[in-house]
Design a protein around this motif. Structure first.
Motif, PDB file in Angstrom:
ATOM      1  N   ARG A  78       9.040  41.346  45.688  1.00 17.57           N
ATOM      2  CA  ARG A  78       9.826  40.775  44.599  1.00 17.57           C
ATOM      3  C   ARG A  78      11.239  41.348  44.653  1.00 17.57           C
ATOM      4  O   ARG A  78      11.483  42.373  45.287  1.00 17.57           O
ATOM      5  N   ARG A  81      12.155  35.113  43.146  1.00 19.08           N
ATOM      6  CA  ARG A  81      11.042  35.949  43.618  1.00 19.08           C
ATOM      7  C   ARG A  81      10.460  36.830  42.525  1.00 19.08           C
ATOM      8  O   ARG A  81       9.665  37.719  42.808  1.00 19.08           O
ATOM      9  N   GLY A  82      10.852  36.633  41.278  1.00 19.91           N
ATOM     10  CA  GLY A  82      10.404  37.550  40.244  1.00 19.91           C
ATOM     11  C   GLY A  82      11.156  38.856  40.331  1.00 19.91           C
ATOM     12  O   GLY A  82      12.134  38.978  41.075  1.00 19.91           O
ATOM     13  N   GLN A  83      10.704  39.858  39.571  1.00 19.36           N
ATOM     14  CA  GLN A  83      11.440  41.119  39.530  1.00 19.36           C
ATOM     15  C   GLN A  83      10.512  42.320  39.714  1.00 19.36           C
ATOM     16  O   GLN A  83       9.341  42.278  39.353  1.00 19.36           O
ATOM     17  N   THR A  84      11.091  43.369  40.278  1.00 23.25           N
ATOM     18  CA  THR A  84      10.453  44.666  40.369  1.00 23.25           C
ATOM     19  C   THR A  84      11.495  45.744  40.131  1.00 23.25           C
ATOM     20  O   THR A  84      12.668  45.563  40.459  1.00 23.25           O
ATOM     21  N   ASP A 116       4.196  44.631  42.826  1.00 21.88           N
ATOM     22  CA  ASP A 116       5.619  44.425  43.098  1.00 21.88           C
ATOM     23  C   ASP A 116       5.858  43.519  44.303  1.00 21.88           C
ATOM     24  O   ASP A 116       7.002  43.341  44.716  1.00 21.88           O
ATOM     25  N   LEU A 141       4.990  39.742  46.514  1.00 23.10           N
ATOM     26  CA  LEU A 141       4.582  38.335  46.427  1.00 23.10           C
ATOM     27  C   LEU A 141       3.689  38.041  47.626  1.00 23.10           C
ATOM     28  O   LEU A 141       4.153  37.619  48.680  1.00 23.10           O
ATOM     29  N   ARG A 182       8.360  32.349  47.671  1.00 20.96           N
ATOM     30  CA  ARG A 182       9.234  32.409  46.508  1.00 20.96           C
ATOM     31  C   ARG A 182       8.631  31.563  45.402  1.00 20.96           C
ATOM     32  O   ARG A 182       7.746  30.733  45.632  1.00 20.96           O
TER      33      ARG A 182
END
Length: 425
Positions: free
Chosen positions: A240, A314-317, A329, A331, A336
């Motif tokens: 991510r 990609r979302g967050q970490t 954390d 994918l 994506r």
């Protein structure tokens, strides 16, 4: 309502410099419009983003002149791991950077650093995250032996380690807070070289950490790698994106001098939206401090999180900030996420309201104007005209068209962004 840039007569704790990526001149202009204090960019050589547009000599001169006219600093990346044949043209390049007035040079190779220190001693040197500064002894070494002014710390550090670094050196400290993460240690990667012949350590990464993989270990029957996969395979290296937006108060409290956004290969829409978000967050924090609140107790309003979710795919970490990352954390099941909000245009002039489109746009579409508050301004496209005044129903990517909106926008600034929500399949 949170706005960009608080009044100049307010005073309080010093905010870190907001450092933005500039993969080309348009991205530089967009980043500056949305409040970057500094930009980093690369020339056609010596940069770890060889496939970004980057800047020829005259473009470098133009970029530095434009940034300085707007009170913004320019740092140039010279951060490849150099081979001997790279060193001969390096000298003339460093002299050029000094002549055009760049504000700093980002380096990672000790030999490049030594040559720069000898040839252009007045040019500030910033140590790239590629140099992997993860401890206080390393920080002291680079400052004492290399004369480095700023350390871009390794992405593998937690808050306590960053705080220890601050207490151990007087050098400026810079931290990546947003953008893509490399599965390799601080970006030193050989996957690209072996898979595609493109050397990541010389700026030509093919990003194999985003590829789909299938894992088989024939000598360990019954032992399975804990991954999920779709019909295309498994994305076991796909992290991510980094996001430390919520941690800005703690980074400011730790004494960080600069926060850095990744993204020289990203679009102008991404760069502008990310810079705008972090500028507004920094200014909101400063406003809270002016009213007497404590840094360590600050929590960003929900509006910032809503805006964050409209940026990136990609979302967050938070990576290593609070604890080492885990499978949560990553994918593992896709390259994506599909993003519902897309940049639809960049404003080229206010009168007429002329935009250059980046996504298909039609009469009746609802769009958001990304202005000087965290809340974007929603309007409906009521008319689209070609530059000669002829009406059309639809504009395609790359078109320059004049917009009519309902209601009319009260404020229109050149270089600002428009976006819209799209239906996902």
């Amino acid at each position: 309502m949170t706005t960009l840039s608080p009044p100049a007569d307010q005073s309080g704790p010093r905010l870190p410099e907001l450092l933005a990526p500039a993969g080309n001149f348009e991205k530089l202009v967009t980043a500056i419009h949305y409040g970057a204090d500094a930009v980093y960019l690369g020339g056609k050589a010596f940069s770890l983003r060889a496939r970004a547009a980057n800047f020829e000599e005259e473009e470098l001169r133009r970029a530095v002149a434009y940034a300085h006219q707007h009170g913004v600093k320019v740092y140039v990346t010279v951060n490849i791991f150099a081979h001997t044949h790279d060193l001969e043209p390096l000298a003339s390049y460093l002299l050029l950077l000094r002549a055009i007035g760049v504000d700093g040079c980002i380096v990672s190779d000790p030999g490049v650093l030594a040559i720069a220190r000898r040839l252009v001693p007045e040019l500030p040197l910033h140590l790239s995250t590629q140099a992997n500064v993860t401890n206080v002894a390393s920080a002291r070494f680079w400052v004492e032996q290399g004369g480095v002014r700023r350390l871009n710390l390794a992405r593998e550090l937690g808050l306590a380690e960053i705080q220890a670094m601050r207490g151990a050196t007087s050098a400026e400290l810079e931290v990546f807070v947003h953008g893509a993460l490399c599965i390799s240690y601080s970006g030193r990667c050989l996957l690209s070289q072996y898979f595609t012949g493109r050397n990541a350590n010389r700026g030509d990464c093919a990003h194999p950490c985003r590829y789909a993989y299938a894992v088989v270990e024939e000598k360990r029957p019954g032992q399975y790698f804990p991954i999920e996969e779709d019909q295309h395979g498994a994305y076991i290296f796909n992290s991510r994106d980094l996001c430390l937006l919520e941690r800005l108060p703690l980074l400011i409290d730790a004494g960080i001098d600069a926060i850095k956004i990744e993204g020289r290969m990203k679009s102008s829409g991404y760069v502008g939206a990310a810079v705008r978000l972090y500028r507004l967050a920094l200014d909101w924090i400063q406003q809270q401090l002016f009213s007497g609140q404590s840094l360590v107790s600050l929590v960003l309003p929900e509006a910032f999180h809503k805006e964050l979710n409209k940026i990136g795919t990609r979302g967050q970490t938070e990576n290593f900030f609070a604890s080492p990352p885990s499978s949560a954390d990553m994918l593992y099941d896709r390259m994506r996420y599909e993003q519902r909000f897309v940049p639809v245009g960049i404003i080229r002039s206010a009168a007429p309201f002329l935009i250059e489109t980046r996504h298909a746009l039609a009469v009746g579409d609802q769009v958001e104007y990304l202005g000087r508050t965290i809340e974007a301004t929603p309007v409906t496209v009521s008319g689209i005209l070609l530059e000669d005044g002829a009406p059309v129903h639809r504009a395609n990517p790359g078109n320059k068209v004049i917009l009519r909106t309902d209601p009319p926008l009260a404020t229109i600034e050149p270089h600002a962004l428009l976006r819209k929500e799209i239906q996902l399949a």
